[in-house]
Design a protein around this motif. Structure first.
Motif, PDB file in Angstrom:
ATOM      1  N   ARG A 232       0.831  -1.206   0.000  1.00 34.57           N
ATOM      2  CA  ARG A 232       0.000   0.000   0.000  1.00 34.57           C
ATOM      3  C   ARG A 232       0.863   1.252   0.000  1.00 34.57           C
ATOM      4  N   ARG A 233       0.447   2.204  -0.770  1.00 31.70           N
ATOM      5  CA  ARG A 233       1.097   3.499  -0.784  1.00 31.70           C
ATOM      6  C   ARG A 233       0.040   4.560  -0.550  1.00 31.70           C
ATOM      7  N   ILE A 234       0.182   5.276   0.525  1.00 34.36           N
ATOM      8  CA  ILE A 234      -0.787   6.308   0.869  1.00 34.36           C
ATOM      9  C   ILE A 234      -0.247   7.659   0.409  1.00 34.36           C
TER      10      ILE A 234
ATOM     11  N   GLU B 194      -3.934   4.874   8.705  1.00 34.92           N
ATOM     12  CA  GLU B 194      -2.649   5.317   8.151  1.00 34.92           C
ATOM     13  C   GLU B 194      -2.712   6.777   7.710  1.00 34.92           C
ATOM     14  N   VAL B 195      -3.844   7.177   7.167  1.00 35.98           N
ATOM     15  CA  VAL B 195      -4.007   8.570   6.752  1.00 35.98           C
ATOM     16  C   VAL B 195      -4.000   9.474   7.980  1.00 35.98           C
ATOM     17  N   LEU B 196      -4.726   9.070   9.028  1.00 32.61           N
ATOM     18  CA  LEU B 196      -4.742   9.854  10.257  1.00 32.61           C
ATOM     19  C   LEU B 196      -3.336   9.968  10.844  1.00 32.61           C
ATOM     20  N   GLY B 197      -2.609   8.855  10.825  1.00 33.20           N
ATOM     21  CA  GLY B 197      -1.247   8.876  11.350  1.00 33.20           C
ATOM     22  C   GLY B 197      -0.332   9.765  10.538  1.00 33.20           C
TER      23      GLY B 197
ATOM     24  N   ASP C 179      -8.623   6.966  -2.217  1.00 34.39           N
ATOM     25  CA  ASP C 179      -9.216   5.961  -3.096  1.00 34.39           C
ATOM     26  C   ASP C 179      -8.089   5.052  -3.563  1.00 34.39           C
ATOM     27  N   GLY C 180      -7.979   3.890  -2.939  1.00 35.94           N
ATOM     28  CA  GLY C 180      -6.867   3.006  -3.255  1.00 35.94           C
ATOM     29  C   GLY C 180      -5.536   3.632  -2.913  1.00 35.94           C
ATOM     30  N   GLY C 181      -5.505   4.464  -1.872  1.00 37.33           N
ATOM     31  CA  GLY C 181      -4.281   5.140  -1.465  1.00 37.33           C
ATOM     32  C   GLY C 181      -4.056   6.470  -2.145  1.00 37.33           C
ATOM     33  N   ARG C 182      -4.858   6.784  -3.169  1.00 36.92           N
ATOM     34  CA  ARG C 182      -4.696   8.036  -3.917  1.00 36.92           C
ATOM     35  C   ARG C 182      -5.712   9.080  -3.443  1.00 36.92           C
ATOM     36  N   LEU C 183      -5.361  10.325  -3.616  1.00 36.62           N
ATOM     37  CA  LEU C 183      -6.315  11.389  -3.339  1.00 36.62           C
ATOM     38  C   LEU C 183      -7.428  11.333  -4.377  1.00 36.62           C
ATOM     39  N   PRO C 184      -8.689  11.315  -3.968  1.00 39.53           N
ATOM     40  CA  PRO C 184      -9.770  11.157  -4.943  1.00 39.53           C
ATOM     41  C   PRO C 184      -9.946  12.340  -5.877  1.00 39.53           C
ATOM     42  N   LEU C 185      -9.617  13.542  -5.407  1.00 40.47           N
ATOM     43  CA  LEU C 185      -9.756  14.746  -6.232  1.00 40.47           C
ATOM     44  C   LEU C 185      -8.557  15.650  -5.999  1.00 40.47           C
ATOM     45  N   ARG C 186      -8.048  16.202  -7.066  1.00 43.36           N
ATOM     46  CA  ARG C 186      -6.983  17.200  -6.973  1.00 43.36           C
ATOM     47  C   ARG C 186      -7.451  18.458  -7.702  1.00 43.36           C
TER      48      ARG C 186
END
Length: 310
Positions: free
Chosen positions: A12-14, A281-284, A214-221
């Motif tokens: 996984r890559r966040i 993981e995102v919170l961390g 979304d799958g470790g990616r930002l959903p919107l940029r």
């Protein structure tokens, strides 16, 4: 046949979101606001300007060198009603804001919140009241979310059975007396689902806080400002960055300056967000970055969100 196996968590890559210190929402625009004409927008921005300035000054006092990253955003409803066009409406909004010395860094379409709404639905966690027996269908089946126990409904009574008496609803984490909230998240007509305003607003807050993946990616940029505003909303990117040097859209905290008519909606938003399980993981990741800057973030997600109702 050669097969390779690996730990999913190891692969996984966040993605990291760029983070301002605060994202200030300068307002919403709905059809009735547009129909009221430019004067309503001017009055709205005049009321908002002092509060936006106060938030900016507060963060500048907290950050060394007064180098606070403060971004601003403005939301336009193109989900529940399509009105006017970007070519006509956007310049009017920007001009009205400029008259009150306000700069809008990001312009967002409310339909942008519908795109990642399924990601938030997948992370809803039921908050059953004490003594629950599992008879209440889960929120993902009903589309309704509450913060406690609903009043029991009287149904058919079996022979020699005892009729169920009425009982009041009860809030799970009440302080003295209950404030019971029951929120409709969506409704469906055939195969078409319409997300509710509070649910889209909850997605909007999570997008601004940079806590959705979304799958470790930002959903919107955010997309850069087009050379010319289109005449069709569908031709406009979901989130537009208006200035080349704008601070990041996503932020550690959010502040929304809104009309009091949004009070019920934002109460519902906080109820929804209290039952969303954000990726640990995102919170961390966000917590680690805030600690590196010497910024203490509240543990509870809803406590990173603040409002001014004017």
């Amino acid at each position: 046949m050669n097969a390779m196996f690996g730990e999913v968590t190891a692969e996984r890559r966040i993605a990291a979101a760029p983070l301002s210190h605060v994202s200030i929402e300068l307002g919403h625009l709905y059809m009735e606001d547009f129909e009221a004409g430019p004067d309503r927008l001017r009055r709205m921005f005049r009321r908002v300007a002092p509060w936006a300035g106060a938030v900016r000054s507060t963060w500048e006092e907290q950050v060394p060198g007064r180098r606070a990253r403060v971004s601003t955003c403005f939301l336009i409803d193109d989900y529940f009603s399509r009105f006017s066009s970007p070519a006509e409406l956007v310049p009017m909004v920007l001009e009205a804001a400029a008259e009150s010395d306000l700069t809008i860094d990001y312009l967002a379409r409310e339909s942008a919140c519908a795109e990642p709404a399924g990601l938030v639905e997948d992370r809803l966690v039921d908050d059953p009241p004490p003594g629950a027996n599992g008879s209440r269908p889960p929120v993902k089946e009903t589309g309704w979310l509450c913060n406690g126990m609903r009043s029991p409904q009287a149904g058919a009574v079996q022979a020699m059975g005892r009729a169920q008496r009425w009982a009041p609803p009860a809030q799970n984490a009440k302080r003295g007396h209950s404030i019971f909230v029951d929120v409709e998240l969506w409704d469906e007509t055939g195969s078409h689902r319409t997300w509710s305003c509070p649910f889209l607003a909850a997605v909007w807050q999570l997008l601004r806080l940079g806590l959705l993946r979304d799958g470790g990616r930002l959903p919107l940029r955010p997309a850069l400002r087009p050379q010319a505003w289109p005449t069709d909303w569908d031709a406009l990117s979901p989130i537009i960055q208006l200035g080349d040097q704008a601070p990041p859209f996503t932020a550690y905290t959010t502040m929304s300056v809104l009309s009091p008519r949004f009070l019920p909606v934002e109460l519902a938003v906080r109820t929804i967000l209290s039952q969303v399980a954000v990726d640990a993981e995102v919170l961390g990741q966000v917590a680690g970055r805030s600690e590196g800057e010497g910024i203490r973030l509240e543990e509870e997600l809803v406590d990173r969100i603040s409002y001014v109702f004017v």
